[in-house]
Design a protein around this motif. Sequence first.
Motif, PDB file in Angstrom:
ATOM      1  N   ASP A 166       0.820  -1.204   0.000  1.00 46.53           N
ATOM      2  CA  ASP A 166       0.000   0.000   0.000  1.00 46.53           C
ATOM      3  C   ASP A 166       0.861   1.265   0.000  1.00 46.53           C
ATOM      4  OD1 ASP A 166      -2.178  -1.707   0.185  1.00 46.53           O
ATOM      5  OD2 ASP A 166      -2.155  -1.657   2.395  1.00 46.53           O
ATOM      6  N   ASN A 167       2.066   1.146   0.542  1.00 45.32           N
ATOM      7  CA  ASN A 167       2.884   2.339   0.739  1.00 45.32           C
ATOM      8  C   ASN A 167       3.912   2.547  -0.363  1.00 45.32           C
ATOM      9  OD1 ASN A 167       1.518   2.727   3.204  1.00 45.32           O
ATOM     10  ND2 ASN A 167       2.972   1.396   4.276  1.00 45.32           N
ATOM     11  N   ILE A 168       4.625   1.468  -0.732  1.00 45.30           N
ATOM     12  CA  ILE A 168       5.761   1.637  -1.636  1.00 45.30           C
ATOM     13  C   ILE A 168       5.616   0.878  -2.942  1.00 45.30           C
ATOM     14  CG2 ILE A 168       7.367   2.105   0.246  1.00 45.30           C
ATOM     15  CD1 ILE A 168       8.240  -0.770   0.184  1.00 45.30           C
ATOM     16  N   GLY A 169       4.574   0.077  -3.137  1.00 47.00           N
ATOM     17  CA  GLY A 169       4.381  -0.633  -4.381  1.00 47.00           C
ATOM     18  C   GLY A 169       4.952  -2.040  -4.358  1.00 47.00           C
ATOM     19  N   LEU A 170       4.519  -2.857  -5.333  1.00 50.10           N
ATOM     20  CA  LEU A 170       4.881  -4.268  -5.353  1.00 50.10           C
ATOM     21  C   LEU A 170       6.370  -4.483  -5.612  1.00 50.10           C
ATOM     22  CD1 LEU A 170       4.072  -7.257  -5.310  1.00 50.10           C
ATOM     23  CD2 LEU A 170       3.495  -7.077  -7.741  1.00 50.10           C
ATOM     24  N   ALA A 171       6.923  -3.765  -6.587  1.00 48.61           N
ATOM     25  CA  ALA A 171       8.335  -3.977  -6.936  1.00 48.61           C
ATOM     26  C   ALA A 171       9.247  -3.668  -5.749  1.00 48.61           C
ATOM     27  CB  ALA A 171       8.701  -3.112  -8.140  1.00 48.61           C
ATOM     28  N   VAL A 172       9.033  -2.519  -5.093  1.00 48.09           N
ATOM     29  CA  VAL A 172       9.872  -2.146  -3.949  1.00 48.09           C
ATOM     30  C   VAL A 172       9.638  -3.102  -2.786  1.00 48.09           C
ATOM     31  CG1 VAL A 172      10.390  -0.312  -2.292  1.00 48.09           C
ATOM     32  CG2 VAL A 172       9.860   0.260  -4.673  1.00 48.09           C
ATOM     33  N   ALA A 173       8.375  -3.545  -2.604  1.00 48.11           N
ATOM     34  CA  ALA A 173       8.067  -4.475  -1.519  1.00 48.11           C
ATOM     35  C   ALA A 173       8.800  -5.793  -1.714  1.00 48.11           C
ATOM     36  CB  ALA A 173       6.562  -4.703  -1.431  1.00 48.11           C
ATOM     37  N   ILE A 174       8.867  -6.283  -2.964  1.00 44.50           N
ATOM     38  CA  ILE A 174       9.583  -7.533  -3.234  1.00 44.50           C
ATOM     39  C   ILE A 174      11.079  -7.341  -3.003  1.00 44.50           C
ATOM     40  CG2 ILE A 174      10.240  -9.131  -5.083  1.00 44.50           C
ATOM     41  CD1 ILE A 174       7.422  -8.928  -6.157  1.00 44.50           C
ATOM     42  N   ARG A 175      11.621  -6.187  -3.426  1.00 44.97           N
ATOM     43  CA  ARG A 175      13.063  -5.923  -3.172  1.00 44.97           C
ATOM     44  C   ARG A 175      13.335  -5.892  -1.671  1.00 44.97           C
ATOM     45  NH1 ARG A 175      12.218  -1.517  -6.867  1.00 44.97           N
ATOM     46  NH2 ARG A 175      12.603  -2.174  -9.032  1.00 44.97           N
ATOM     47  N   GLU A 176      12.442  -5.253  -0.926  1.00 48.25           N
ATOM     48  CA  GLU A 176      12.609  -5.171   0.524  1.00 48.25           C
ATOM     49  C   GLU A 176      12.490  -6.541   1.162  1.00 48.25           C
ATOM     50  OE1 GLU A 176       9.737  -3.278   3.671  1.00 48.25           O
ATOM     51  OE2 GLU A 176      10.901  -1.661   2.736  1.00 48.25           O
ATOM     52  N   LEU A 177      11.563  -7.340   0.640  1.00 52.87           N
ATOM     53  CA  LEU A 177      11.396  -8.696   1.152  1.00 52.87           C
ATOM     54  C   LEU A 177      12.647  -9.529   0.891  1.00 52.87           C
ATOM     55  CD1 LEU A 177       9.440 -10.820   2.400  1.00 52.87           C
ATOM     56  CD2 LEU A 177       8.696 -11.334   0.062  1.00 52.87           C
ATOM     57  N   GLY A 178      13.211  -9.388  -0.315  1.00 56.31           N
ATOM     58  CA  GLY A 178      14.433 -10.113  -0.629  1.00 56.31           C
ATOM     59  C   GLY A 178      15.602  -9.667   0.219  1.00 56.31           C
ATOM     60  N   SER A 179      15.684  -8.363   0.453  1.00 57.94           N
ATOM     61  CA  SER A 179      16.778  -7.838   1.275  1.00 57.94           C
ATOM     62  C   SER A 179      16.688  -8.365   2.708  1.00 57.94           C
ATOM     63  CB  SER A 179      16.725  -6.307   1.263  1.00 57.94           C
ATOM     64  OG  SER A 179      17.725  -5.763   2.102  1.00 57.94           O
TER      65      SER A 179
ATOM     66  N   VAL B  85       5.969 -15.034  -3.761  1.00 58.17           N
ATOM     67  CA  VAL B  85       7.396 -14.780  -3.510  1.00 58.17           C
ATOM     68  C   VAL B  85       7.736 -15.107  -2.063  1.00 58.17           C
ATOM     69  CG1 VAL B  85       9.186 -13.012  -3.447  1.00 58.17           C
ATOM     70  CG2 VAL B  85       7.516 -13.029  -5.318  1.00 58.17           C
ATOM     71  N   GLN B  86       6.870 -14.691  -1.156  1.00 55.31           N
ATOM     72  CA  GLN B  86       7.090 -14.938   0.275  1.00 55.31           C
ATOM     73  C   GLN B  86       7.140 -16.431   0.563  1.00 55.31           C
ATOM     74  OE1 GLN B  86       3.919 -13.531   2.887  1.00 55.31           O
ATOM     75  NE2 GLN B  86       5.439 -12.387   4.069  1.00 55.31           N
ATOM     76  N   GLU B  87       6.180 -17.190   0.005  1.00 58.21           N
ATOM     77  CA  GLU B  87       6.126 -18.642   0.236  1.00 58.21           C
ATOM     78  C   GLU B  87       7.318 -19.330  -0.413  1.00 58.21           C
ATOM     79  OE1 GLU B  87       4.756 -22.089   1.855  1.00 58.21           O
ATOM     80  OE2 GLU B  87       3.833 -20.106   2.132  1.00 58.21           O
ATOM     81  N   ALA B  88       7.717 -18.842  -1.600  1.00 53.58           N
ATOM     82  CA  ALA B  88       8.863 -19.437  -2.278  1.00 53.58           C
ATOM     83  C   ALA B  88      10.133 -19.256  -1.450  1.00 53.58           C
ATOM     84  CB  ALA B  88       9.030 -18.811  -3.665  1.00 53.58           C
ATOM     85  N   LEU B  89      10.331 -18.076  -0.886  1.00 54.67           N
ATOM     86  CA  LEU B  89      11.516 -17.841  -0.053  1.00 54.67           C
ATOM     87  C   LEU B  89      11.476 -18.700   1.201  1.00 54.67           C
ATOM     88  CD1 LEU B  89      11.861 -13.955  -0.379  1.00 54.67           C
ATOM     89  CD2 LEU B  89      13.207 -15.728  -1.524  1.00 54.67           C
ATOM     90  N   THR B  90      10.271 -18.880   1.773  1.00 50.89           N
ATOM     91  CA  THR B  90      10.146 -19.755   2.942  1.00 50.89           C
ATOM     92  C   THR B  90      10.537 -21.180   2.594  1.00 50.89           C
ATOM     93  OG1 THR B  90       8.378 -18.365   3.830  1.00 50.89           O
ATOM     94  CG2 THR B  90       8.555 -20.604   4.690  1.00 50.89           C
ATOM     95  N   ASN B  91      10.115 -21.657   1.408  1.00 49.03           N
ATOM     96  CA  ASN B  91      10.454 -23.009   0.971  1.00 49.03           C
ATOM     97  C   ASN B  91      11.950 -23.167   0.734  1.00 49.03           C
ATOM     98  OD1 ASN B  91       7.833 -23.936   1.103  1.00 49.03           O
ATOM     99  ND2 ASN B  91       7.383 -23.513  -1.059  1.00 49.03           N
ATOM    100  N   VAL B  92      12.582 -22.092   0.242  1.00 52.67           N
ATOM    101  CA  VAL B  92      14.033 -22.154   0.015  1.00 52.67           C
ATOM    102  C   VAL B  92      14.757 -22.395   1.337  1.00 52.67           C
ATOM    103  CG1 VAL B  92      16.056 -20.777  -0.634  1.00 52.67           C
ATOM    104  CG2 VAL B  92      14.017 -20.760  -2.077  1.00 52.67           C
TER     105      VAL B  92
END
Length: 465
Positions: free
Chosen positions: A332-345, A378-385
Amino acid sequence: MSKIRTQKLSNANVKLPFKLKILLIAILPIIAVSALTGWLIHIGANSLIEVETRLIEKRILDFRQQELKNYISLARTAIDQDYVDETVDIRVAQKAVQQILHNLNYGDDGYFFAYDRKGTSLVNAPSPDLIGKNIWYIKDEDGKFLIQDLMQKAVNGGGFTNYIWNKPSTGEKTLKLGYSIYLPKWGWMLGTGLYLDDIKQQINSSRADMRASTRKAETILFLVALLAVVVTAIAVAALHYNEHKLADEKLKALTRRIVDVQEEERKRVSNDLHDGINQLLVSVRHRLELAIDHISKPDKALPLMNKSLSILDTSISDVRRISKALHPSALDNIGLAVAIRELGSDFEESTQIETQIRADTIGNRLSETAKIAIYRVVQEALTNVVRHANASVVQIEMKVDDDNKIVTLKIWDNGEGLKTPDQPSSGNGLGLRNMVERMESQGGNLSIRNGVSGGLELIGLMPQV
C-alpha cells in the motif's frame, strides 16, 4: 423499444440455470435431427406413395385392358359362326348376332354394345331405348364424341377409350374404359367396357394403407426421439449429480485445507508471539523490576534500563515482522516492486542466502488482490528455500510485458529441486499448491519444475487489468 426487448431477452437467457443450459445443448440437436429426419421421411414417403399409386393404377389398368380384350375375344368367338356363315341371309345372321350380344354379360355392369358406321345403336342391353337411334354426335360430360372415338379406334385395329357413361347398377354417370374392334364384313363396331370407379377405390385403399404405414414409421421415429431425449436428460441429470457430488467433495477438501492452513498460520503466529515477543517482554519486565530495586544505585540500574530498551527494540522489530507476514502493508505504501526488493533484502539479511532481485514497476497494471497474490507467492517461495532447498542463491525476476498484457514472475534457486515430478501435487506439497491456487484465483497460472541448471524454477503469468 427494440433495445428494451433485446435487453429483456438477454436477461432471460442469462437467468437460465446452468443445468438447463447443458440439458438444452444436449437435447436440442436430438430434437432438430429427429424433426429433420421426420420431415425428410414424410416428404420421401409422400413421394414414394405417389409413385407407388401410379404404378398400382397402371397395373390395374393393364389388367383391365387385358380383361376387356379377353371379353371381346369371347364375344367374337360366340358370334363367329353366324358372322362368317355365307349361307345364311345377312339380315338373319345380324339378328342372331344382336341377340347373342344382348344376352352376353359379365358381373353387375359388364355388357356388350354395337354400332354401325353411321353411329346407329344396334346392341345395348342396359339401354334398350337407344336401339335404332343414331348417336353419332353424342358427347359425354367432357365434350368428347365418344361414339366417333370408339369407331375410330375400332377401324384402326382396335383400341381403348376413356369416356363418361351411365353405370347400370347405380344409374350415375361414371368414368368408363371402353375397348372396341371393327367387324369389316358388316361395318359394325363391337365393344365393351369396365367402369373405373372401383379402380379409384382400390387406389385410395392402397394409398390409405401406405399412409398408415408411413404414420406408423413416423410414430416409431417420434418415440425413439422421445426415448433419446429422456435418456439424454437422465444422463445429463446423472452427470450433473456426479459433478455436483464431486464439487461438494472438492469443496469439503478445500475447506479442510483452508482450515489446516489457517490453523498452521495461527500456530506459527502463536509460536512467534510466545517464543519471541512474549519472552522479550517478560525479560523487559524482569529487568525493569531489578532496575526499580536498584533505582537508588544508578550504576546498576542504568545497564538494566539500556538492556530493556534494546529488548524493546527487538520486540518492536518482531511485531513488525509478524504484522508484515499477516498483511504486506508495504504494498500500500511503496508498491509491489519495492516491496519484493525489501522482502528479498530482509530474507538475505536473515538467512545469509544471496538474493538477486530484478523487478519492474507495476503501477496500476494489476489489481490489489493480484499484487498480494504475487507477493505471497514470492514470500512462500523464499520460505520453501529456507526450509527445503538447501540453496545458496535465489533469483527473483518480475517483468512487465505490455504487448501481451501480462506480468511474468520467475523464481529460481540453486538448491535440491523437486525429488519427484509429482511433488507439487503430493500431500506434502501444501505450500506449492497454495502458490498455484493463489495465482489461479486471480486468473493467472504458475508452473513448478526443476531448473535446467538444477534447483527449483517457478514461472508465473498474471494477466494485466
